[in-house]
Design an enzyme around this catalytic site. Structure first.
Site, PDB file in Angstrom:
ATOM      1  N   CYS A  50      33.514  41.396  40.315  1.00  0.00           N
ATOM      2  CA  CYS A  50      33.625  40.339  38.836  1.00  0.00           C
ATOM      3  C   CYS A  50      33.392  38.967  39.433  1.00  0.00           C
ATOM      4  O   CYS A  50      33.975  38.710  39.941  1.00  0.00           O
ATOM      5  CB  CYS A  50      34.052  40.094  37.476  1.00  0.00           C
ATOM      6  N   THR A  51      32.920  37.845  38.817  1.00  0.00           N
ATOM      7  CA  THR A  51      32.397  36.362  39.303  1.00  0.00           C
ATOM      8  C   THR A  51      33.889  35.945  38.671  1.00  0.00           C
ATOM      9  O   THR A  51      33.551  35.147  36.979  1.00  0.00           O
ATOM     10  CB  THR A  51      31.088  35.810  39.183  1.00  0.00           C
TER      11      THR A  51
END
Length: 693
Positions: A574-575
């Site tokens: 995930c960012t």
């Protein structure tokens, strides 16, 4: 003569005039708003405008002085009202006026109205004395408009005056009756015919003051004011006519006031037979028109060096009337939103940024690759800068964790498995600003290092073709995707097509914003069937000025892009960034683009750093145009850097070549820009031309 006047005074009453009223069309305020924003800005100087009126044409309704959009000057003519069409319209006799539009409501309230009224009356007085009225009698009907335009709420405040010279002592009325009772039957028919002929001529239809002469044989004629001397000798009766907008049977209209002052001042008349010309369905109506006789002997008009007192403000129960109109309630919501959105940008042009090119921004076509945290913020900031053409590309769906960080999505977009981000973003942009030309494209971006199966091969090739078409059809490409490898093919295509490419990338507490350098060759001019490698061959290390070309996102790489999502934990997939990072980076990348678009060299603009004294920031309206901006939230710092292009870059160098993929092969990139494929466990290097795309 004096004895006759005295006898008439004994049976006379004070002559009272029906006030003239104004009627301002909404189009007038729309044009005034445009002129205020685009031309006048903070200038409060007087502006020449025109008003329109016509003789009364109904038994129970008076005509007003109308102000239309044509009453104001066009944005190209600066200070001349656009009244060319009025001269051919008999129901729009134009009269000159003066507009004072203030910058603030306080300024509007503090205007010295009596002083301004006296100045306009002085103009009328001067025109009477120097003979201008005989050349253009409409000068007797000058008017004054004071206004303030609140362009945030679309409310307009205004006051109107019709300056009239005060006759002291006032004129007296000896007799006033319908023209049909004053004239004989033959005279009435002849006067009607003469007036209809006067009104049907394009030369005289809009001349509001005139002479009516009646010979001994009852033949009537309508003449110009400058024919007064000859009319005295040739006619038995002479009446002074004017277009009367009033419908009342016991009072003449307001234009007669200055007409009487003119007749007494210029020709020293004390007894004035006047003719209030009125119509019914476009023809002279002797039953509605009035004929009267006024006696005037004002003392104040004898001193030609002194301007007589003046009255004329529109009144409400004896008080000066300040009117207001709110156009927001009647405007189309879409148009209102567009005007409100452009307001801040147009206000910038008043003082802070006169060179701001709003036309350039609105016509710039922006392609946003990625509709996540960065894409949402970039799209909204672009709209705030006036960009109206935005395309978003993404193949992901809105997840429950997205709406908090990605400003274009709501909880409803997450339900039932989630809406496609590109489609939801398009819908959201249009709901925020209906005028925007937004489009969402659901598409995966082919990435090196990611496996391509036989079943996926045709889809991947279609995506490659579609991506190339999107790049070619837009002016600016934003790289806003989550992974590094997803930016490689768009970078290569953008470099080949010589497009402005903007890049924003996030870490946990740091970010990079940069603009890609431009190639010297025009790769976009190559035929669609040509290989990208041929197009890239036109590029060189130097730009068109033979200076060092600025690098792209991949120019500093020592290894080719690979699959960055494999074998990663959840927090790495995930960012994961600090929530405030994306808005900062998004704002900076858009601000960098706007500055670049306003640079005379556009995408060829050299890199400028804030620390250099010769950066030329004073020469560019929006400041310096750096190549890279690196920021850190942990240090609350920003750095502007320069990275030159590499001649062995896998994405933008002259040696970069692109090849397609075969079934069951994995796309990988090696140094020198060659895309190879390998099968499963053992390496087998092959090249394939672009035509497979």
């Amino acid at each position: 003569m004096e004895n006759q006047v005295i006898e008439k005074l004994g049976s006379a009453s004070i002559l009272q005039f029906a006030p003239l009223q104004s009627s301002i069309d909404e189009g007038f305020w729309h044009r005034l708003s445009s002129l205020k924003l685009n031309l006048w800005k903070t200038d409060e100087s007087a502006v020449s405008i025109s008003g329109f009126f016509a003789p009364c044409s109904y038994h129970h309704v008076s005509n007003h002085l109308n102000l239309l959009s044509e009453s104001l000057p066009s944005e190209t003519s600066e200070n001349s009202p656009s009244t060319s069409s009025s001269h051919t319209n008999r129901n729009r006799c134009d009269v000159p006026g003066t507009l004072y539009n203030t910058n603030t409501i306080e300024g509007f309230r503090q205007l010295d109205k009596q002083k301004l009224l006296k100045e306009e009356a002085g103009k009328i007085w001067d025109d009477i004395r120097n003979g201008n009225v005989e050349k253009d009698c409409a000068l007797l009907s000058r008017f004054l408009l004071l206004s303030f335009a609140d362009l945030k709420t679309w409310r307009f405040y205004y006051s109107v005056a019709f300056p009239a010279l005060v006759l002291d002592p006032p004129a007296t009325l000896v007799n006033l009756k319908p023209a049909s009772e004053w004239f004989s039957l033959e005279e009435a028919e002849s006067v009607s015919a003469a007036c209809n002929e006067w009104r049907s001529s394009t030369v005289t239809a809009c001349i509001p003051f005139f002479l009516v002469t009646i010979a001994s044989n009852s033949h009537a004629r309508v003449c110009h004011l400058n024919e007064w001397e000859s009319c005295q000798q040739d006619s038995e009766k002479v009446l002074f006519g004017f277009y009367d907008p009033c419908h009342l049977t016991n009072h003449p209209g307001w234009p007669l006031r200055n007409f009487l002052a003119f007749l007494h001042t210029r020709w020293n008349l004390q007894t004035v037979p006047f003719f209030c010309y009125r119509e019914n369905r476009g023809f002279a109506d002797m039953g509605l028109s009035l004929v009267g006789e006024a006696l005037i002997s004002p003392q104040g008009l004898k001193d030609h060096g002194h301007v007589p007192k003046a009255v004329g403000w529109e009144l409400d129960r004896g008080k000066k009337l300040v009117r207001s109109i709110n156009l927001a309630t009647s405007m189309d919501p879409t148009r209102l939103a567009e005007s409100a959105a452009d307001l801040n940008l147009k206000l910038m042009r008043w003082r802070a940024l006169p060179s701001l090119d709003l036309g350039l921004l609105s016509s710039t076509r922006c392609l946003l690759l990625g509709a996540g945290t960065l894409g949402c913020q970039v799209a909204r900031t672009l709209m705030a800068w006036g960009v109206r053409k935005i395309t978003l590309v993404d193949n992901g769906k809105v997840a429950m964790s997205n709406p908090l960080r990605q400003s274009l999505y709501t909880l409803e977009d997450c339900l039932n498995g989630g809406q496609y981000k590109a489609i939801a973003a398009e819908r959201s942009l249009k709901s925020i600003f209906p005028v925007v030309d937004a489009k969402g494209v659901v598409m995966a971006i082919p990435m090196p290092g990611h496996p391509v199966s036989a079943q996926e091969e045709s889809n991947v090739l279609d995506d490659c073709r579609q991506l190339q078409e999107l790049v070619n059809s837009h002016d600016v490409i934003f790289l806003l995707t989550d992974t590094r490898e997803s930016r490689w093919l768009p970078t290569l295509l953008s470099a080949s097509a010589n497009k402005i490419t903007m890049n924003a990338a996030l870490g946990f507490e740091s970010f990079l914003v940069m603009r890609h350098g431009a190639g010297a060759g025009a790769g976009s001019s190559c035929e669609a069937a040509s290989a990208l490698s041929s197009g890239m061959g036109n590029l060189s290390i130097g730009d068109k000025d033979k200076e060092t070309r600025l690098g792209c996102y991949f120019c500093n790489d020592v290894v080719a892009p690979i699959d960055s999502t494999a074998n990663r934990t959840l927090d790495q997939q995930c960012t994961v960034t600090r929530p405030g990072l994306a808005p900062i980076a998004s704002a900076l990348v858009v601000e960098l683009l706007v500055g670049l678009l306003h640079h005379p060299l556009r995408m060829y603009a050299p890199a400028e750093n804030s620390g250099l004294s010769d950066s030329g920031s004073s020469e560019q309206p929006l400041g310096i145009i750096p190549h890279q901006i690196r920021g850190s939230l942990s240090q609350f710092s920003l750095m502007t850097l320069v990275g030159h292009a590499s001649n062995i870059c896998t994405a933008c160098s002259t040696t970069a070549e692109v090849y397609g993929s075969l079934p069951k092969y994995r796309l990988v990139t090696a140094n020198y820009g060659v895309v190879h494929v390998r099968r499963d466990t053992r390496y087998k290097w092959k090249r394939f031309p672009l035509k497979l795309f």
